[in-house]
Design an enzyme around this catalytic site. Sequence first.
Site, PDB file in Angstrom:
ATOM      1  N   ARG A 166       9.728   7.553  -7.029  1.00  0.00           N
ATOM      2  CA  ARG A 166      11.147   7.457  -6.884  1.00  0.00           C
ATOM      3  C   ARG A 166      11.422   6.317  -7.737  1.00  0.00           C
ATOM      4  NH1 ARG A 166      11.478  12.083  -6.058  1.00  0.00           N
ATOM      5  NH2 ARG A 166      12.831  13.046  -5.138  1.00  0.00           N
ATOM      6  N   SER A 217      19.772  12.144  -1.970  1.00  0.00           N
ATOM      7  CA  SER A 217      19.283  11.389  -1.054  1.00  0.00           C
ATOM      8  C   SER A 217      19.417  10.024  -0.904  1.00  0.00           C
ATOM      9  CB  SER A 217      17.355  11.266  -0.517  1.00  0.00           C
ATOM     10  OG  SER A 217      16.826  12.882  -0.421  1.00  0.00           O
ATOM     11  N   GLU A 287      17.497   4.781  -1.984  1.00  0.00           N
ATOM     12  CA  GLU A 287      16.665   5.024  -3.408  1.00  0.00           C
ATOM     13  C   GLU A 287      17.873   4.757  -4.410  1.00  0.00           C
ATOM     14  OE1 GLU A 287      15.325   9.328  -3.888  1.00  0.00           O
ATOM     15  OE2 GLU A 287      16.959   9.933  -5.416  1.00  0.00           O
TER      16      GLU A 287
HETATM   17  C1  LIG Z   1      22.681  17.142  -4.898  1.00  0.00           C
HETATM   18  C2  LIG Z   1      22.142  16.170  -5.626  1.00  0.00           C
HETATM   19  C3  LIG Z   1      21.165  16.784  -5.751  1.00  0.00           C
HETATM   20  C4  LIG Z   1      19.831  15.714  -6.440  1.00  0.00           C
HETATM   21  N1  LIG Z   1      18.522  15.549  -5.523  1.00  0.00           N
HETATM   22  C5  LIG Z   1      17.562  14.993  -6.068  1.00  0.00           C
HETATM   23  C6  LIG Z   1      16.014  15.588  -6.056  1.00  0.00           C
HETATM   24  O1  LIG Z   1      16.205  16.313  -5.765  1.00  0.00           O
HETATM   25  N2  LIG Z   1      14.631  13.875  -6.816  1.00  0.00           N
HETATM   26  C7  LIG Z   1      15.232  13.297  -6.908  1.00  0.00           C
HETATM   27  O2  LIG Z   1      14.896  12.127  -7.526  1.00  0.00           O
HETATM   28  N3  LIG Z   1      16.987  12.741  -7.359  1.00  0.00           N
HETATM   29  C8  LIG Z   1      17.642  13.676  -6.743  1.00  0.00           C
HETATM   30  N4  LIG Z   1      19.527  13.094  -6.944  1.00  0.00           N
HETATM   31  C9  LIG Z   1      19.176  11.792  -7.835  1.00  0.00           C
HETATM   32  C10 LIG Z   1      19.850  11.928  -9.216  1.00  0.00           C
HETATM   33  O3  LIG Z   1      19.907  13.422  -9.818  1.00  0.00           O
HETATM   34  C11 LIG Z   1      18.068  11.402  -9.654  1.00  0.00           C
HETATM   35  O4  LIG Z   1      18.242  10.272  -9.469  1.00  0.00           O
HETATM   36  C12 LIG Z   1      18.670  12.011 -11.376  1.00  0.00           C
HETATM   37  O5  LIG Z   1      17.660  11.411 -12.031  1.00  0.00           O
HETATM   38  C13 LIG Z   1      19.478  10.701 -11.983  1.00  0.00           C
HETATM   39  O6  LIG Z   1      19.820  11.099 -13.085  1.00  0.00           O
HETATM   40  P1  LIG Z   1      21.486  10.652 -13.736  1.00  0.00           P
HETATM   41  O7  LIG Z   1      21.209  10.599 -15.071  1.00  0.00           O
HETATM   42  O8  LIG Z   1      22.588  10.862 -12.673  1.00  0.00           O
HETATM   43  O9  LIG Z   1      21.454   8.856 -13.821  1.00  0.00           O
HETATM   44  P2  LIG Z   1      22.132   7.540 -13.077  1.00  0.00           P
HETATM   45  O10 LIG Z   1      22.782   6.987 -11.901  1.00  0.00           O
HETATM   46  O11 LIG Z   1      23.524   7.381 -13.420  1.00  0.00           O
HETATM   47  O12 LIG Z   1      21.258   6.449 -13.143  1.00  0.00           O
HETATM   48  C14 LIG Z   1      20.499   6.112 -12.382  1.00  0.00           C
HETATM   49  C15 LIG Z   1      18.984   4.937 -13.193  1.00  0.00           C
HETATM   50  O13 LIG Z   1      19.283   5.092 -14.201  1.00  0.00           O
HETATM   51  C16 LIG Z   1      19.778   4.290 -15.532  1.00  0.00           C
HETATM   52  N5  LIG Z   1      19.714   5.290 -16.392  1.00  0.00           N
HETATM   53  C17 LIG Z   1      20.753   6.139 -16.431  1.00  0.00           C
HETATM   54  N6  LIG Z   1      20.559   6.325 -17.958  1.00  0.00           N
HETATM   55  C18 LIG Z   1      19.456   5.804 -18.174  1.00  0.00           C
HETATM   56  C19 LIG Z   1      19.594   5.783 -20.530  1.00  0.00           C
HETATM   57  N7  LIG Z   1      19.205   7.346 -20.756  1.00  0.00           N
HETATM   58  N8  LIG Z   1      18.736   4.582 -20.046  1.00  0.00           N
HETATM   59  C20 LIG Z   1      18.639   3.737 -19.620  1.00  0.00           C
HETATM   60  N9  LIG Z   1      18.724   3.999 -18.179  1.00  0.00           N
HETATM   61  C21 LIG Z   1      19.714   4.938 -17.862  1.00  0.00           C
HETATM   62  C22 LIG Z   1      21.093   3.862 -14.636  1.00  0.00           C
HETATM   63  O14 LIG Z   1      21.058   2.571 -15.507  1.00  0.00           O
HETATM   64  C23 LIG Z   1      20.615   3.505 -13.293  1.00  0.00           C
HETATM   65  O15 LIG Z   1      19.624   3.010 -13.425  1.00  0.00           O
HETATM   66  C24 LIG Z   1      19.985  14.940  -6.157  1.00  0.00           C
HETATM   67  C25 LIG Z   1      21.552  13.773  -6.870  1.00  0.00           C
HETATM   68  C26 LIG Z   1      21.963  14.758  -6.197  1.00  0.00           C
HETATM   69  C27 LIG Z   1      24.099  14.240  -6.521  1.00  0.00           C
HETATM   70  C1  LIG Z   2      17.565  14.506  -3.066  1.00  0.00           C
HETATM   71  C2  LIG Z   2      16.508  14.303  -3.039  1.00  0.00           C
HETATM   72  O1  LIG Z   2      15.447  14.574  -3.868  1.00  0.00           O
HETATM   73  C3  LIG Z   2      14.271  15.306  -2.215  1.00  0.00           C
HETATM   74  C4  LIG Z   2      14.335  16.853  -3.050  1.00  0.00           C
HETATM   75  O2  LIG Z   2      15.084  17.366  -3.200  1.00  0.00           O
HETATM   76  C5  LIG Z   2      13.767  17.537  -1.970  1.00  0.00           C
HETATM   77  C6  LIG Z   2      12.831  18.877  -1.769  1.00  0.00           C
HETATM   78  O3  LIG Z   2      12.011  18.450  -2.374  1.00  0.00           O
HETATM   79  O4  LIG Z   2      12.352  16.671  -1.285  1.00  0.00           O
HETATM   80  C7  LIG Z   2      13.155  15.581  -0.528  1.00  0.00           C
HETATM   81  O5  LIG Z   2      14.093  15.388   0.715  1.00  0.00           O
HETATM   82  P1  LIG Z   2      13.238  14.942   2.349  1.00  0.00           P
HETATM   83  O6  LIG Z   2      11.737  14.872   2.726  1.00  0.00           O
HETATM   84  O7  LIG Z   2      14.651  15.318   2.577  1.00  0.00           O
HETATM   85  O8  LIG Z   2      13.408  16.932   2.440  1.00  0.00           O
HETATM   86  P2  LIG Z   2      13.453  18.114   3.135  1.00  0.00           P
HETATM   87  O9  LIG Z   2      12.326  19.068   3.219  1.00  0.00           O
HETATM   88  O10 LIG Z   2      15.297  18.319   3.367  1.00  0.00           O
HETATM   89  O11 LIG Z   2      13.602  17.381   4.940  1.00  0.00           O
HETATM   90  C8  LIG Z   2      12.198  16.440   5.253  1.00  0.00           C
HETATM   91  C9  LIG Z   2      12.006  16.909   6.324  1.00  0.00           C
HETATM   92  O12 LIG Z   2      12.871  15.808   6.989  1.00  0.00           O
HETATM   93  C10 LIG Z   2      13.749  17.286   7.752  1.00  0.00           C
HETATM   94  N1  LIG Z   2      14.648  16.682   8.441  1.00  0.00           N
HETATM   95  C11 LIG Z   2      15.486  16.610   7.331  1.00  0.00           C
HETATM   96  C12 LIG Z   2      16.832  16.370   7.366  1.00  0.00           C
HETATM   97  C13 LIG Z   2      17.767  16.341   8.924  1.00  0.00           C
HETATM   98  O13 LIG Z   2      18.788  15.604   8.335  1.00  0.00           O
HETATM   99  N2  LIG Z   2      16.740  16.203   9.612  1.00  0.00           N
HETATM  100  C14 LIG Z   2      15.158  16.549   9.618  1.00  0.00           C
HETATM  101  O14 LIG Z   2      14.735  16.281  10.590  1.00  0.00           O
HETATM  102  C15 LIG Z   2      13.516  18.189   7.728  1.00  0.00           C
HETATM  103  O15 LIG Z   2      13.337  19.137   8.853  1.00  0.00           O
HETATM  104  C16 LIG Z   2      11.765  18.421   6.908  1.00  0.00           C
HETATM  105  O16 LIG Z   2      10.991  18.640   7.889  1.00  0.00           O
HETATM  106  C17 LIG Z   2      14.022  14.335  -1.426  1.00  0.00           C
HETATM  107  N3  LIG Z   2      14.070  12.925  -1.075  1.00  0.00           N
HETATM  108  C18 LIG Z   2      13.205  12.113  -0.973  1.00  0.00           C
HETATM  109  C19 LIG Z   2      13.638  10.712  -0.888  1.00  0.00           C
HETATM  110  O17 LIG Z   2      12.173  12.322  -1.639  1.00  0.00           O
HETATM  111  C20 LIG Z   2      16.872  12.858  -3.789  1.00  0.00           C
HETATM  112  O18 LIG Z   2      15.763  12.300  -4.165  1.00  0.00           O
HETATM  113  O19 LIG Z   2      18.343  12.336  -4.023  1.00  0.00           O
END
Ligand SMILES: Cc1cc2nc3c(=O)[nH]c(=O)nc-3n(C[C@H](O)[C@H](O)[C@H](O)COP(=O)(O)OP(=O)(O)OC[C@H]3O[C@@H](n4cnc5c(N)ncnc54)[C@H](O)[C@@H]3O)c2cc1C
Ligand SMILES: C=C(O[C@H]1[C@H](O)[C@@H](CO)O[C@H](OP(=O)(O)OP(=O)(O)OC[C@H]2O[C@@H](n3ccc(=O)[nH]c3=O)[C@H](O)[C@@H]2O)[C@@H]1NC(C)=O)C(=O)O
EC number: 1.3.1.98
Length: 293
Positions: A166, A217, A287
């Site tokens: 990340r 997250s 994050e």
């Molecule tokens: C429901 C949900 C699920 C998610 N699941 C995941 C997941 O599984 N894994 C995960 O890693 N993240 C997850 N995220 C977090 C998020 O979607 C990611 O971090 C994503 O990559 C952010 O992209 P964004 O375009 O929205 O960036 P923003 O949130 O708008 O910006 C993030 C950062 O990047 C910079 N930035 C954005 N675009 C540019 C650009 N073109 N040039 C320079 N800087 C820029 C911004 O200034 C900021 O510092 C989730 C979010 C939500 C709401």
């Molecule tokens: C959503 C994000 O990314 C997510 C990504 O979607 C998922 C799937 O790969 O894996 C990460 O979540 P995570 O580690 O919480 O994944 P999960 O599989 O949901 O949970 C991990 C473990 O924690 C336990 N868990 C999770 C949530 C909770 O309330 N309680 C709990 O006990 C689950 O049962 C599991 O054993 C990323 N988060 C981070 C911080 O690394 C994000 O970065 O915004």
Amino acid sequence: MIQEIIKPLVSLGNFTTWRVGGPAEWLAEPQTIDEVKELITWSKNNNLRCQAIGAGSNLLINDQILKGITLCMKKLQGCKINNVSGSVIALGGESIPVLARRAAKAGLHGLEWSVGIPGTVGGAVVMNAGAQGNCTADRLHSVKVISIKEGKEFELTKKDLGFSYRNSVLQNEELIVLSARFELEPGHDQNELTRLTNSNLNHRLKTQPYNQPSCGSVFRNPEPLKAGQIIEGLGLKGFRIGGAEISKIHANFIVNTHHATAKDISKLISIVQKKVLDVHGFILQPEVKKIGF
Ligand SMILES: Cc1cc2nc3c(=O)[nH]c(=O)nc-3n(C[C@H](O)[C@H](O)[C@H](O)COP(=O)(O)OP(=O)(O)OC[C@H]3O[C@@H](n4cnc5c(N)ncnc54)[C@H](O)[C@@H]3O)c2cc1C
Ligand SMILES: C=C(O[C@H]1[C@H](O)[C@@H](CO)O[C@H](OP(=O)(O)OP(=O)(O)OC[C@H]2O[C@@H](n3ccc(=O)[nH]c3=O)[C@H](O)[C@@H]2O)[C@@H]1NC(C)=O)C(=O)O
Ligand SMILES: NC(=O)C1=CN([C@@H]2O[C@H](COP(=O)(O)OP(=O)(O)OC[C@H]3O[C@@H](n4cnc5c(N)ncnc54)[C@H](OP(=O)(O)O)[C@@H]3O)[C@@H](O)[C@H]2O)C=CC1
């Protein structure tokens, strides 16, 4: 005229998935690279701070006016997909889920994990977004960026970007990602790839609060531990400050249940950090990126 796309006092709550954020002093949504360049020049000429956001899916923007000009990159869209070589070049505002689905339809393997991430290509590169053991860096070849200070365009290869969990060097640089080149694996069965993207999304729908505004997250996992597990262990699921609540579905998500403010969310983040520090002796690292604090 570039001035035509520069709008005063636009609520940034409409530009984040948390639906939180005060007004931008100035906001523009460039649709071309030339517009990005002109906006950088405009900000310099007017002595204003310029910063880029993507889809706002990892942002906590403060409730007060955000000074300077905010460039929302979401409309800088477009991609070129080479079905034979597997090379994909996407503009910085292209939606990651849209790109992942297009790649799957072209038989290209490598982005199926990303279909549930509601961000842009630029945001995914900056954050090194990831899921299911994959991350953006895995298939990234290079990016084209522009410097906010000098307005100079240049290319950075994957090794220049200092990727880790990340994290990338771009989080500390005044650079805007204009486009990214990925190298995917060609020749895969498109039905199988589409099945995988849908199954990844379905898994998320079961484990994450997808129908409530969030930023994904809130904290990075303090590997090998999981932030969600730690926060749930402290009995904090459902704990609220104002309209912000620790999700009852996944404890590492804070959801906006009803008109949450950035102050509510910030306070909740601090309370979680303090409880984790008191009980476990370490500080959970956010994050989510804070803007305007
Ligand atoms: C429901 C949900 C699920 C998610 N699941 C995941 C997941 O599984 N894994 C995960 O890693 N993240 C997850 N995220 C977090 C998020 O979607 C990611 O971090 C994503 O990559 C952010 O992209 P964004 O375009 O929205 O960036 P923003 O949130 O708008 O910006 C993030 C950062 O990047 C910079 N930035 C954005 N675009 C540019 C650009 N073109 N040039 C320079 N800087 C820029 C911004 O200034 C900021 O510092 C989730 C979010 C939500 C709401
Ligand atoms: C959503 C994000 O990314 C997510 C990504 O979607 C998922 C799937 O790969 O894996 C990460 O979540 P995570 O580690 O919480 O994944 P999960 O599989 O949901 O949970 C991990 C473990 O924690 C336990 N868990 C999770 C949530 C909770 O309330 N309680 C709990 O006990 C689950 O049962 C599991 O054993 C990323 N988060 C981070 C911080 O690394 C994000 O970065 O915004
Ligand atoms: N909790 C939160 O704060 C938020 C959660 N989300 C969730 O994040 C995920 C990604 O959101 P988003 O960036 O909007 O992208 P989506 O994945 O929802 O949509 C992107 C594109 O994929 C298409 N699409 C969606 N589902 C399918 C499918 N089953 N088969 C074929 N094509 C499909 C859509 O087409 P069409 O337009 O025709 O539907 C759209 O063009 C979604 O699951 C969304 O619910 C998004 C924003 C905020």
